[in-house]
Design a protein around this motif. Structure first.
Motif, PDB file in Angstrom:
ATOM      1  N   GLU A 180       0.862  -1.190   0.000  1.00 24.36           N
ATOM      2  CA  GLU A 180       0.000   0.000   0.000  1.00 24.36           C
ATOM      3  C   GLU A 180       0.894   1.234   0.000  1.00 24.36           C
ATOM      4  OE1 GLU A 180      -3.663  -1.888   2.685  1.00 24.36           O
ATOM      5  OE2 GLU A 180      -2.294  -0.377   3.535  1.00 24.36           O
ATOM      6  N   TYR A 181       0.540   2.215  -0.838  1.00 19.59           N
ATOM      7  CA  TYR A 181       1.336   3.438  -0.949  1.00 19.59           C
ATOM      8  C   TYR A 181       0.581   4.625  -0.367  1.00 19.59           C
ATOM      9  CZ  TYR A 181       4.177   0.636  -4.117  1.00 19.59           C
ATOM     10  OH  TYR A 181       4.971  -0.355  -4.652  1.00 19.59           O
ATOM     11  N   ARG A 182       1.321   5.547   0.237  1.00 26.70           N
ATOM     12  CA  ARG A 182       0.720   6.758   0.800  1.00 26.70           C
ATOM     13  C   ARG A 182       1.810   7.829   0.898  1.00 26.70           C
ATOM     14  NH1 ARG A 182       1.680   3.410   5.457  1.00 26.70           N
ATOM     15  NH2 ARG A 182       2.794   4.566   7.088  1.00 26.70           N
ATOM     16  N   THR A 183       1.415   9.046   1.310  1.00 29.97           N
ATOM     17  CA  THR A 183       2.384  10.140   1.447  1.00 29.97           C
ATOM     18  C   THR A 183       2.565  10.581   2.898  1.00 29.97           C
ATOM     19  OG1 THR A 183       0.649  11.761   0.991  1.00 29.97           O
ATOM     20  CG2 THR A 183       1.994  11.030  -0.874  1.00 29.97           C
ATOM     21  N   ASP A 184       1.754  10.063   3.812  1.00 27.33           N
ATOM     22  CA  ASP A 184       1.932  10.359   5.240  1.00 27.33           C
ATOM     23  C   ASP A 184       2.778   9.242   5.850  1.00 27.33           C
ATOM     24  OD1 ASP A 184       1.843  10.810   7.949  1.00 27.33           O
ATOM     25  OD2 ASP A 184      -0.340  10.874   8.095  1.00 27.33           O
ATOM     26  N   PRO A 185       4.011   9.540   6.266  1.00 26.90           N
ATOM     27  CA  PRO A 185       4.871   8.474   6.790  1.00 26.90           C
ATOM     28  C   PRO A 185       4.352   7.812   8.069  1.00 26.90           C
ATOM     29  CG  PRO A 185       6.171  10.380   6.150  1.00 26.90           C
ATOM     30  CD  PRO A 185       4.742  10.806   6.104  1.00 26.90           C
ATOM     31  N   GLN A 186       3.525   8.532   8.855  1.00 25.15           N
ATOM     32  CA  GLN A 186       3.034   8.002  10.141  1.00 25.15           C
ATOM     33  C   GLN A 186       4.199   7.492  10.986  1.00 25.15           C
ATOM     34  OE1 GLN A 186      -0.136   5.178   9.286  1.00 25.15           O
ATOM     35  NE2 GLN A 186      -1.044   6.539   7.768  1.00 25.15           N
ATOM     36  N   TRP A 187       5.259   8.264  10.998  1.00 24.60           N
ATOM     37  CA  TRP A 187       6.493   7.879  11.683  1.00 24.60           C
ATOM     38  C   TRP A 187       6.384   8.075  13.183  1.00 24.60           C
ATOM     39  CZ3 TRP A 187      10.847   5.334  10.626  1.00 24.60           C
ATOM     40  CH2 TRP A 187      11.986   5.553  11.403  1.00 24.60           C
ATOM     41  N   PHE A 188       5.833   9.219  13.585  1.00 26.86           N
ATOM     42  CA  PHE A 188       5.791   9.576  15.001  1.00 26.86           C
ATOM     43  C   PHE A 188       4.551   8.976  15.673  1.00 26.86           C
ATOM     44  CE2 PHE A 188       8.743  12.828  13.512  1.00 26.86           C
ATOM     45  CZ  PHE A 188       9.716  12.749  14.485  1.00 26.86           C
ATOM     46  N   THR A 189       4.602   7.693  15.910  1.00 33.33           N
ATOM     47  CA  THR A 189       3.534   7.008  16.626  1.00 33.33           C
ATOM     48  C   THR A 189       3.726   7.212  18.134  1.00 33.33           C
ATOM     49  OG1 THR A 189       4.825   4.980  16.748  1.00 33.33           O
ATOM     50  CG2 THR A 189       3.406   5.255  14.820  1.00 33.33           C
ATOM     51  N   PRO A 190       2.689   6.952  18.927  1.00 31.62           N
ATOM     52  CA  PRO A 190       2.859   7.052  20.386  1.00 31.62           C
ATOM     53  C   PRO A 190       4.010   6.194  20.897  1.00 31.62           C
ATOM     54  CG  PRO A 190       0.539   6.923  19.854  1.00 31.62           C
ATOM     55  CD  PRO A 190       1.283   6.698  18.567  1.00 31.62           C
TER      56      PRO A 190
END
Length: 311
Positions: A292-302
């Motif tokens: 799945e591809y996206r542009t929001d890295p969602q790197w900074f998780t809790p």
């Protein structure tokens, strides 16, 4: 079930292509908001030219900037993920994808040895491309994010002290952004990332991640830090500079701050500007090989921020 290593390389090559060519929607929307309030004639012209260039790059499927920066990767590994041939093979796949992408996308081969200027013409060499790792509990996927960030300018650091406080942070941000604008050391308007605290290396790392791995409009979960992000963004847009340092009012698309516990005697701070071609793309590779591809890295998780402390 092991994630096929071929899928890792396939995903890495595709996000290299997307990062070089396609502008993330959140950044486009941030630029559109700046356009509404920009007071300078030249900055408005620059932004208009930027938008035209993005559209042409997308239509022609070519990189939107001749300087494609220094490609790097951020890999988030689910705790339950398993990869065919292991994680050494993941790094090998990322290097292969970088070399192939440099030729086929194409990217400019920017990487050279600092002393001998040796150039393999593929952006691969000693400690290049950089790969940073993080982990996520209760997941069996791998997220791979590539960022194409310039490697010459747009970064600064200062050791502040506790007594400097918020006013010292503001002074540093103003000093840095004005210097960048006057000397042509950044491509504005930009996402500004600020690392606050940690040791010097952690401080620099946090600032770069804040600039490159958070989307426009995203706020730090700490309400006081989030308030400071908005205040610094407003401050950066009040210094009389716009796109490319011309006289105007829109220099900062957004400001993101990431913090780390630091030495009791200091308050280190770093500032990084992403460039006006905010180049990032992410692929999530599931255990069954689906991508799945996206542009929001969602790197900074809790979990990454360790908002809940355990000992």
């Amino acid at each position: 079930m092991k994630i096929p290593i071929q899928k890792v390389e396939e995903a890495a090559l595709e996000i290299m292509r997307r990062a070089a060519i396609e502008i993330p929607l959140d950044y486009k929307q941030g630029i559109q908001e700046l356009q509404k309030t920009e007071t300078g004639k030249l900055p408005r012209f620059v932004i208009h030219a930027m938008v035209d260039n993005w559209e042409a790059a997308d239509q022609d499927r070519r990189p939107m900037c001749a300087d494609t920066g220094l490609p790097r990767y951020y890999v988030k590994v689910g705790n339950n993920a398993s990869v065919e041939s292991g994680f050494v093979a993941v790094e090998r796949a990322l290097r292969h994808a970088t070399a192939e992408g440099t030729v086929t996308i194409p990217l400019r081969p920017n990487r050279v040895h600092p002393l001998w200027r040796t150039d393999h013409n593929n952006n691969v060499g000693l400690n290049a491309p950089e790969v940073e790792w993080s982990f996520e509990p209760d997941a069996d996927w791998i997220d791979i994010t590539t960022v194409h960030k310039g490697g010459l300018f747009g970064t600064d650091y200062r050791m502040l002290f506790p007594g400097d406080g918020i006013d010292g942070i503001k002074r540093f941000v103003l000093d840095t952004l004005i210097a960048f604008g006057k000397r042509g050391l950044a491509c504005q308007p930009a996402i500004v990332g600020i690392g606050l605290g940690g040791s010097k290396d952690t401080c620099m790392q946090l600032g770069k991640q804040a600039a490159c791995l958070r989307t426009v409009g995203d706020r730090n979960p700490d309400p006081k830090v989030a308030e400071l992000e908005l205040e610094l963004m407003k401050l950066g847009n009040s210094i009389g500079m716009g796109a490319m340092g011309f006289v105007g009012s829109g220099m900062v698309v957004d400001c993101h701050i990431e913090c780390g516990y630091t030495h009791t005697g200091g308050m280190p701070i770093s500032l990084h500007t992403f460039c006006l071609s905010s180049r990032r793309a992410t692929a999530r590779i599931h255990a069954n090989g689906q991508i799945e591809y996206r542009t929001d890295p969602q790197w900074f998780t809790p979990y990454l921020r360790r908002e809940t402390v355990e000992w």
